[in-house]
Design a protein around this motif. Structure first.
Motif, PDB file in Angstrom:
ATOM      1  N   TYR B 146       0.820  -1.220   0.000  1.00  0.00           N
ATOM      2  CA  TYR B 146       0.000   0.000   0.000  1.00  0.00           C
ATOM      3  C   TYR B 146       0.849   1.263   0.000  1.00  0.00           C
ATOM      4  O   TYR B 146       2.033   1.240   0.345  1.00  0.00           O
ATOM      5  CB  TYR B 146      -0.943   0.032   1.203  1.00  0.00           C
ATOM      6  CG  TYR B 146      -0.243   0.231   2.544  1.00  0.00           C
ATOM      7  CD1 TYR B 146       0.100   1.501   2.988  1.00  0.00           C
ATOM      8  CD2 TYR B 146       0.069  -0.846   3.351  1.00  0.00           C
ATOM      9  CE1 TYR B 146       0.744   1.680   4.202  1.00  0.00           C
ATOM     10  CE2 TYR B 146       0.714  -0.674   4.563  1.00  0.00           C
ATOM     11  CZ  TYR B 146       1.053   0.596   4.977  1.00  0.00           C
ATOM     12  OH  TYR B 146       1.702   0.775   6.173  1.00  0.00           O
ATOM     13  N   ASP B 148       0.072   5.241   1.500  1.00  0.00           N
ATOM     14  CA  ASP B 148      -0.911   5.996   2.295  1.00  0.00           C
ATOM     15  C   ASP B 148      -0.311   7.335   2.656  1.00  0.00           C
ATOM     16  O   ASP B 148       0.665   7.412   3.393  1.00  0.00           O
ATOM     17  CB  ASP B 148      -1.237   5.205   3.569  1.00  0.00           C
ATOM     18  CG  ASP B 148      -2.344   5.872   4.383  1.00  0.00           C
ATOM     19  OD1 ASP B 148      -2.421   7.119   4.379  1.00  0.00           O
ATOM     20  OD2 ASP B 148      -3.125   5.147   5.010  1.00  0.00           O
ATOM     21  N   HIS B 215      -4.198   5.214  -0.401  1.00  0.00           N
ATOM     22  CA  HIS B 215      -5.083   6.122   0.325  1.00  0.00           C
ATOM     23  C   HIS B 215      -4.399   7.486   0.357  1.00  0.00           C
ATOM     24  O   HIS B 215      -3.244   7.590   0.751  1.00  0.00           O
ATOM     25  CB  HIS B 215      -5.283   5.649   1.766  1.00  0.00           C
ATOM     26  CG  HIS B 215      -6.091   4.392   1.895  1.00  0.00           C
ATOM     27  ND1 HIS B 215      -7.142   4.094   1.079  1.00  0.00           N
ATOM     28  CD2 HIS B 215      -6.018   3.369   2.774  1.00  0.00           C
ATOM     29  CE1 HIS B 215      -7.682   2.934   1.439  1.00  0.00           C
ATOM     30  NE2 HIS B 215      -7.014   2.464   2.452  1.00  0.00           N
ATOM     31  N   GLN B 228       2.934  13.224   5.681  1.00  0.00           N
ATOM     32  CA  GLN B 228       3.333  11.890   6.108  1.00  0.00           C
ATOM     33  C   GLN B 228       2.918  10.867   5.073  1.00  0.00           C
ATOM     34  O   GLN B 228       1.735  10.752   4.758  1.00  0.00           O
ATOM     35  CB  GLN B 228       2.644  11.529   7.431  1.00  0.00           C
ATOM     36  CG  GLN B 228       3.314  12.086   8.655  1.00  0.00           C
ATOM     37  CD  GLN B 228       2.460  11.902   9.888  1.00  0.00           C
ATOM     38  OE1 GLN B 228       1.248  11.652   9.794  1.00  0.00           O
ATOM     39  NE2 GLN B 228       3.071  12.042  11.046  1.00  0.00           N
ATOM     40  N   LEU B 230       3.166   6.751   4.293  1.00  0.00           N
ATOM     41  CA  LEU B 230       3.512   5.401   4.704  1.00  0.00           C
ATOM     42  C   LEU B 230       3.507   4.523   3.469  1.00  0.00           C
ATOM     43  O   LEU B 230       2.582   4.601   2.651  1.00  0.00           O
ATOM     44  CB  LEU B 230       2.494   4.864   5.712  1.00  0.00           C
ATOM     45  CG  LEU B 230       2.374   5.646   7.021  1.00  0.00           C
ATOM     46  CD1 LEU B 230       1.135   5.203   7.790  1.00  0.00           C
ATOM     47  CD2 LEU B 230       3.614   5.440   7.868  1.00  0.00           C
ATOM     48  N   MET B 237       8.665  -1.615   5.770  1.00  0.00           N
ATOM     49  CA  MET B 237       7.743  -0.508   5.543  1.00  0.00           C
ATOM     50  C   MET B 237       8.491   0.811   5.740  1.00  0.00           C
ATOM     51  O   MET B 237       9.448   0.882   6.489  1.00  0.00           O
ATOM     52  CB  MET B 237       6.579  -0.593   6.522  1.00  0.00           C
ATOM     53  CG  MET B 237       5.752  -1.873   6.351  1.00  0.00           C
ATOM     54  SD  MET B 237       4.290  -1.865   7.433  1.00  0.00           S
ATOM     55  CE  MET B 237       3.591  -3.479   7.037  1.00  0.00           C
ATOM     56  N   ILE B 238       7.997   1.846   5.045  1.00  0.00           N
ATOM     57  CA  ILE B 238       8.688   3.137   5.069  1.00  0.00           C
ATOM     58  C   ILE B 238       7.763   4.224   5.607  1.00  0.00           C
ATOM     59  O   ILE B 238       6.578   4.262   5.305  1.00  0.00           O
ATOM     60  CB  ILE B 238       9.147   3.521   3.635  1.00  0.00           C
ATOM     61  CG1 ILE B 238      10.282   2.596   3.194  1.00  0.00           C
ATOM     62  CG2 ILE B 238       9.561   4.978   3.560  1.00  0.00           C
ATOM     63  CD1 ILE B 238      10.793   2.855   1.786  1.00  0.00           C
ATOM     64  N   LEU B 239       8.342   5.118   6.431  1.00  0.00           N
ATOM     65  CA  LEU B 239       7.680   6.375   6.776  1.00  0.00           C
ATOM     66  C   LEU B 239       8.493   7.486   6.126  1.00  0.00           C
ATOM     67  O   LEU B 239       9.687   7.631   6.400  1.00  0.00           O
ATOM     68  CB  LEU B 239       7.642   6.583   8.298  1.00  0.00           C
ATOM     69  CG  LEU B 239       7.227   7.989   8.761  1.00  0.00           C
ATOM     70  CD1 LEU B 239       5.812   8.327   8.308  1.00  0.00           C
ATOM     71  CD2 LEU B 239       7.324   8.113  10.279  1.00  0.00           C
TER      72      LEU B 239
END
Lengths: 336, 336, 336, 336
Positions: B146, B148, B215, B228, B230, B237-239
């Motif tokens: 995903y 987001d 999203h 932000q 994600l 996973m990446i921020l």
């Protein structure tokens, strides 16, 4: 002294047990759980409390005046119904029930039996949400415009429900408390990434009267924990960041100003006012402690809980509609 | 030396002017704007550049090899078409056009005329997005699950377009670059709070092949600026938090592990791996500087831009579908 | 129009050049630098300005009314003296001089020649420091108690001076502006890790009248950039975090309450008041732009600069004492 | 099972009681406190534990194998001495004693009696400090250069001691564990703002062998809580921010590179390497739980505690020297 029996000593039950046992008007009298391991843990903390593995034995314990239910949602209706039918007051975990008719039946039953039915929307009892309510009630925010919340983290997948049923009740109940507007339609989107039929990540939109709107982003598959809620008013706006060690509520003197004459509307100009921010001091009493006192107060003095069956029903209505919309890939579903 | 003429010296134009003028292969040769004030400002910074108030005069400046267009979206198609028809290479602001056929026509025209058509998806040229691309291409994230993104702030209302057209192109273009999957349907929700027909706050969901999903939360009415993103993979996973002064990219060794045998699937167990996080060093070259060099390189060496007409078209397709879905309150709209 | 000549087009000089050139009352007329590379860079940005490699030629440029000096501290005294002796107003980088007598001589000379001598304590002109000054002057903080600043980052080592001379002038000048108390003694500690005689990390304590105190932590060898200043008053306290993207100034309604009767003092009780926090809106005008206007205003209207030679001297006194204390491993050194 | 008696059920004692009672090898057998209120609170949590108001009665309880002391520092020596003389193992709060000879006497006594003497330097047992130790021991940081800690908040004034005795033991013990170097001299500064003889805010510098150095900033009068520790090595540097909800340890691949040839040293060039950052996963076991297990292990297996009397003595030495230096306004005081 009100004798309380607790069903479910898993993740949330121990918190209820602790707060019940510390409340001067409540007595933790019994704990029921299917798991021997959980009952052993219960015994270590509460050596004098009656422990039950069998539900019938538990319900037959005539010492119990009230029953707290901290079990999976699928069991809520049956357990709460039995508790009310056997004349007990009920503390029920969120979400209240799986269906709207179930919630309606519990509300009616509690009224018939004249018993307290409190739905555990814990966040409503936090110092943060109560402070926001106070600020809104004073009119500081002006007209309410939107609620927008991101509530994501890396969580264990629930095996029986979508993330919407797990995390969104927090936001729906907070919003319903702060902005008690008529909800009209719900749109929800998400995806079954893992091929197991469970949606671990979802976006909700709740359309309400007066063009007010709520956006809720919930996820079990975020690498970081985010708890950010934006609340927009015509005069001021709030950032409620529950992940901060302090200053969780920030109130911004920022608002949109609209022209009201014909010419102004024609030009569609929107002006912004930008000013100071302040972070009010927050009461740091534990929410469950306050909620326990409130539960006792409602039983003793025949009061209506702040988070009663009707509040629980509002949340269930939105969840049921969201579930339908998820299957329709976001198409709006009307609320009854 | 490639002579570039710039149309539009408003909010974004000056950034293009500065980067063009500093590029060794490009020469800022002319600036065109309808506003005398803006032309005066242009003159102060670029005293030797030809200034035009009239579009025809500008297009008739035979010295110009390329034209950069930094004007409102409603004018993009007409200006870009004229530029291509008069034999110029084109640098076009995002979003590329108002409609899908317009975008398709420009793509075809650029091919016919053998001219470079670069759509200014600036974020694709940032050190942050390039680093994420590098990490994904190495396979570190595993399967992509995903995207987001929350991109909100208190912004001046655009008078002619919804917030979706203003802010979402950033995320759609970033996502399309990082996760170039087939997009299937779009759901978008939002509300006209202010009674002026403009949606200042919106949620988008883009359904893509392989159950991947995006999203996107965009808003002009947030009291605080949030950037932000994600990005979830099966392994990591990446921020990406563009609002941080440093460590904008954090890569988490957190992933979901699924069982693959029948029994495992039956039990629907999902396990989590949690490990370290690292924040890679990011190249801090200005994105527009790199993009300018890339534009020059494409012109000189006949290359295809990274963000070409097709990339621009992908964004327009999503925006057009989102606009339709907004009117349908979130009902999904198929992408052609 | 005041013609300004600038000496030094290295790290800081280009900022001065830009602000001088944008000021309506100032004209950037000449730039002098020993380096051909720097002069080439100067020419690219300011093609019409006279460029000098030789200092004598520069000083002989009779068009110059004022001279801005952005060179290493070791050259400040000689250059500023020559500028004043040749009848020019002076804008002098911090720290003003290497010694106290040098600073005193420049102050006297500026008075004799009736010229403006501005020392570039840039932070005094920021919206943040001006807002804090405003809050203090209104009496909001009560009695001033302390100033405590951490100003650390990973910086290139200066080859000729300790970190104290590079970073502490910012804090000393801010503090002197906000808390203009008599300074009594200075203690400074640090270490020569790298065996090159340069102290890259140091702690300063400045003892002032009324038991007020300043603590300053400066470092070139921190892995992260920290810019945190705490300012304590008897009624309220401030956190000034210059590293935040917004809300750089936070004012806390937190103070210490002391009893004043004998019995109270005997019991030594100290009570705390804790209340709200607010973050005032900050004027975001660039400090150097405001400082440039102020310089012009002082020249035109014969005013005294806010950061004049005396302000510069206060900083030099502390630096000279700190240097002595460093060699004494923290033993206090009296300020003349 | 080891029977433990606890003296002091005020601020810290309840944490010890909880961890002792949950440890499988330890039994919380008795609690002693002068205050009836505190004993009442103790009874509510631990209904089966023997409660004492009188110290002699407590020490005469022959069931006690070990004694935990959580009282003000002024009582530590007398109580710990009595516990050892009566043949008990001792868990002693930090700081160990008020004077160096007292600490030395306790160390000797514990050896004579062959009893475990653990000084409660809790931070040494946290996942964060253990992880940093692991990283340092692997050599990742290269040569250790400095320790720099800011530990400030708005705290209740202690009536009998300076802030140095309250907050600095945390940092001195952490540093002594991470960088066990010979400490040479101490400089400390601060001020008696409130005229009550108590210093609520202080800066310490500890000079160690090999030019390594520690800077510690402690305060009870900061409007905000800051817990930032920077640890500098020649290869990498660490930021340990205990105030963050996650990623408390960040390890930066940033270091200073020094030239080593004559010419390089002559030029005094210092170069920086800047690279990635990573935040390792931290064991989140409660420090006191681990420390309790360690205490039991030392008693059962005759081991030396990680934080034994010698570690306690190191902290007392620095505190005593700092107290002297404070009176000398920062002049350095030698460590014996």
């Amino acid at each position: 002294m009100i004798n309380v029996g607790l069903i479910g000593f898993g993740y949330w039950g121990p918190n209820l047990a602790r707060n019940i046992s510390f409340n001067p008007d409540l007595e933790l009298a019994a704990i029921c759980d299917f798991s021997s391991d959980r009952l052993k843990a219960a015994k270590q903390h509460y050596p004098r409390v009656n422990l039950y593995k069998d539900l019938d034995d538990f319900f037959n314990d005539t010492a119990l005046d009230a029953i707290a239910i901290a079990t999976p949602v699928a069991t809520h209706f049956k357990l709460a119904k039995k508790a009310l039918l056997t004349g007990r007051h009920v503390w029920l975990e969120k979400p209240m029930t799986e269906t709207v008719p179930q919630a309606e039946e519990l509300i009616e039953l509690a009224e018939q039996k004249n018993k307290v039915l409190l739905v555990d929307h814990t966040f409503v009892y936090t110092g943060e949400v109560r402070k926001i309510k106070e600020v809104i009630d004073k009119g500081e925010l002006g007209d309410m415009i939107y609620y927008d919340s991101t509530r994501v983290n890396l969580g264990l997948f629930q095996q029986d429900i979508n993330v919407v049923w797990d995390l969104a009740p927090h936001d729906i109940s907070i919003m319903d408390y702060l902005m008690p507007f008529k909800k009209i339609e719900v749109s929800a989107t998400g995806s079954h990434y893992y091929g197991n039929g469970i949606v671990p990540k979802s976006l909700l939109t709740i359309y309400m009267e007066n063009n007010t709107i709520a956006h809720i982003n919930v996820s079990w598959v975020s690498p970081v924990k985010i708890r950010q809620t934006l609340i927009g008013g015509s005069s001021k706006m709030i950032l409620y960041d529950d992940n901060q060690p302090s200053e969780k509520i920030k109130i911004y003197d920022k608002g949109v100003v609209l022209g009201h004459t014909m010419e102004e509307l024609y030009r569609l100009k929107v002006q912004y006012r930008v000013g100071d921010m302040y972070a009010p001091k927050i009461d740091d009493q534990e929410a469950l402690a306050l909620e326990s006192s409130h539960f006792a107060d409602c039983i003793i003095n025949g009061k209506k809980p702040l988070t009663d069956g009707k509040a629980g029903l509002e949340v269930v209505k939105v969840l049921v509609a969201a579930e339908k919309s998820l299957k329709l890939k976001g198409a709006p579903v009307q609320l009854a």
